[in-house]
Write an enzyme that holds these catalytic residues in place. Structure first.
Site: not given
Ligand code: ATP
Length: 569
Positions: A245, A247, A252, A267, A297, A335, A412, A418
């Site tokens: 998907e 990103k 969030r 979040r 998101e 999503f 997680r 990712k």
């Molecule tokens: P990063 O710091 O890399 O931006 P993060 O620490 O905020 O990520 P991660 O668990 O690393 O959080 O990545 C998941 C986050 O990515 C989710 O919390 C969401 O906000 C975002 N996101 C964006 N697109 C998507 C998607 N298609 N599916 C799930 N999460 C997504």
């Protein structure tokens, strides 16, 4: 009926305790002495709040109102209160110093109910009514009680521990052992109202664990994604068909639709509907189901183009919301779906949930389904990634399509992984670090901070361990913003949940609350940092750390963990 005084005695004891174990024991013992309904209230009050995070908890008592309430309660000139505040810097201390009352019979319930009433006062004349009600409570309190009443009313309790300690204490109090903490934490991922969970544990002990389900209006913790070091690892982890998907680099959001009543949560599970009235309206237009919970998101998005995260952050505001709705238009990309018309879908597989999502949404300019490809051909996934980066996205999230690909709140795991463009552009990594200390600036930075002492989260020890001293990367406008935050969260004593080496003593301790994103070149080992330090050996340190941005969307519990750093070493 429990007295408020007993809670105040607990606050004092907690404030004087420096050991993790001692704090857990004190809390647990206190909980055991209460009725279940009092456990509920105390769970909030122990964190200095009056309700679950996703409800409005701000009482609206700034310094100005607080000063007036104290002046009225103790019949002292406002100017005198102001001077005392200038000297002492804490209205709780001022209230207790000016209060000469020797007795009180305030009950826990009385104080709590009044806090709720103060919060709920709104509309015309609300300022005066809030002040009067707070003054009434203060006038009945003993000096020590008034200190804590003031601090809670201002959202300023700061005992130096958070939800994690409380969950551990609840496990000890009502399941007989701290070993059950992770089970309590799992339940908390679904029932995110800590008061409700506490009351249920007090009533039913272990039996209450695992009994909760997702409910409209009560957000569940968000599922998160793991990371890998190479793209090949992705291929190995997901052998066979996988979904990739887009990103998005935004915020969030969990949207709860209950007929006309639509709410959005961040979040961190805070209520953000007021900041995003346009998202609420867009969801109203797009959603076909009567009751549904969606995960997605919010992205700054204009005429088909993704805008940077910084633009979206300007939408984090209390005032001038309508103006910014126009200035910075957003689109929400959904999503996932977690609940539909009375039924939890969290145990359904991702492909099943995706189908429900598609069936229940009408795409518009403001509501879209996350773009994706599903394929067993890894080269297609690689191309999709390249396209995403081209379009200005952060990268992709690979999602498992297996039968067991359930929605796991707060986890997680390896069902979502990712893959970001930074991973390939450079060997540099980004880290989400918690500010735990600051150093005074010199020269051009005189009067401001010069560097920040930053930490990662050690999940098993429930504490923050330092990884870097960050002194570069700040733009001029960052200083003012960060100085304000430092002022807000600076504390005199080092909190028990921070571990700092004597070589790194900061000029100010900062309560773990602010998360910043930091980029750095590699992880080395250092005697001056405490992250991952075992038996006082070397810890991990980040080389060439540079500040990127403040992550208001993250709480200290969302910071990069020691485990993740270890993995990168
Ligand atoms: P990063 O710091 O890399 O931006 P993060 O620490 O905020 O990520 P991660 O668990 O690393 O959080 O990545 C998941 C986050 O990515 C989710 O919390 C969401 O906000 C975002 N996101 C964006 N697109 C998507 C998607 N298609 N599916 C799930 N999460 C997504």
């Amino acid at each position: 009926m429990a007295s408020f005084r007993k809670l105040v005695e607990l606050y004092e004891e907690l404030d004087n305790s420096t050991s993790h174990m001692k704090i857990i024991e004190l809390l647990a013992e206190h909980f055991q002495s209460l009725e279940p309904a009092e456990v509920k209230i105390t769970a909030y009050l122990a964190l200095g709040t009056i309700g679950p995070r996703f409800e409005k908890i701000d009482l609206g008592i700034g310094d100005k109102y607080g000063i007036q309430a104290i002046s009225r309660a103790y019949n002292v000139d406002k100017e005198k209160v102001e001077i005392a505040f200038g000297n002492q810097g804490d209205l709780g201390d001022v209230a207790s110093a000016l209060n000469e009352r020797q007795r009180s019979s305030l009950t826990l319930n009385y104080v709590f109910q009044h806090f709720v009433q103060i919060r709920d006062i709104s509309g015309k004349g609300s300022q005066k009514r809030k002040i009067n009600l707070l003054a009434e409570v203060l006038s009945k309190a003993r000096p020590l009680e008034s200190r804590y009443i003031m601090r809670i009313a201002q959202g300023n309790l700061r005992l130096g521990f958070g939800e994690k300690f409380l969950l551990e204490a609840l496990a000890l109090a009502f399941t007989g052992s701290r070993d059950n903490t992770s089970k309590v934490e799992d339940t908390y991922n679904i029932c995110t109202d800590i008061g409700q969970l506490g009351e249920s544990l007090a009533n039913h002990g272990m039996d209450s664990l695992g009994k909760f389900s997702i409910k409209i209006g009560r957000p569940v913790q968000m599922m998160l994604a793991s990371r890998v070091d190479t793209m090949e690892e992705l291929n190995e982890k997901f052998s066979g068909t996988m979904a990739a998907e887009e990103k998005y680099d935004g915020e969030r959001v969990q949207v709860h639709v209950d007929g006309d009543n639509i709410k959005a949560f961040s979040r961190r599970l805070t209520y953000i509907s007021a900041q995003f009235p346009d998202v609420i309206e867009a969801a109203r237009e797009s959603v076909k189901a009567e009751k549904i919970v969606l995960d997605g998101e919010i992205v700054a998005y204009r005429q088909g183009e993704f805008r940077p995260f910084q633009e979206l952050m300007q939408r984090r505001r209390k005032y001038h919301v309508e103006e910014y709705v126009k200035k910075i238009p957003v689109t929400v990309f959904f999503f996932d779906v977690l609940y539909l018309n009375g039924k939890s879908l969290m145990k359904w597989s991702y492909p099943e949930r995706r189908q429900v999502l598609e069936e229940n949404l009408v795409e518009t300019e403001k509501v879209k389904l996350a773009g994706r490809v599903v394929s067993a051909d890894f080269s297609r996934i690689q191309h999709f990634f390249d396209d995403c980066v081209e379009k200005g996205m952060e990268g992709i999230i690979i999602k498992s399509v297996k039968a067991k690909s359930t929605y796991r709140p707060g986890k997680r795991g390896w069902l979502w992984v990712k893959w970001k463009k930074e991973y390939i552009e450079d060997v540099r990594e980004t880290f989400d670090l918690v500010i735990v200390g600051s150093y005074y600036g010199k020269g051009r930075r005189k009067g401001s901070f010069g560097a920040l002492l930053c930490a990662v989260l050690n999940e098993s020890e429930k504490r923050y361990e330092t990884l870097a001293k960050v002194g570069t990367g700040f733009k001029d406008e960052d200083f003012e913003e960060i100085n304000d935050l430092l002022k807000k969260y600076s504390i005199e004593k080092k909190p028990v949940n921070i571990l700092i080496d004597s070589n790194m003593q900061p000029d100010n301790y900062i309560e773990p609350a602010v998360v910043i994103e930091v980029i750095g070149s590699e992880i080395t080992s250092s005697p001056s940092h405490t992250s991952g330090q075992e038996n006082s050996g070397n810890g991990y340190a980040l080389r060439f750390p540079r500040f990127l941005r403040i992550r208001y969307d993250k709480g200290p519990g969302d910071a990069t963990t020691v485990e993740e750093v270890k993995h990168l070493k």
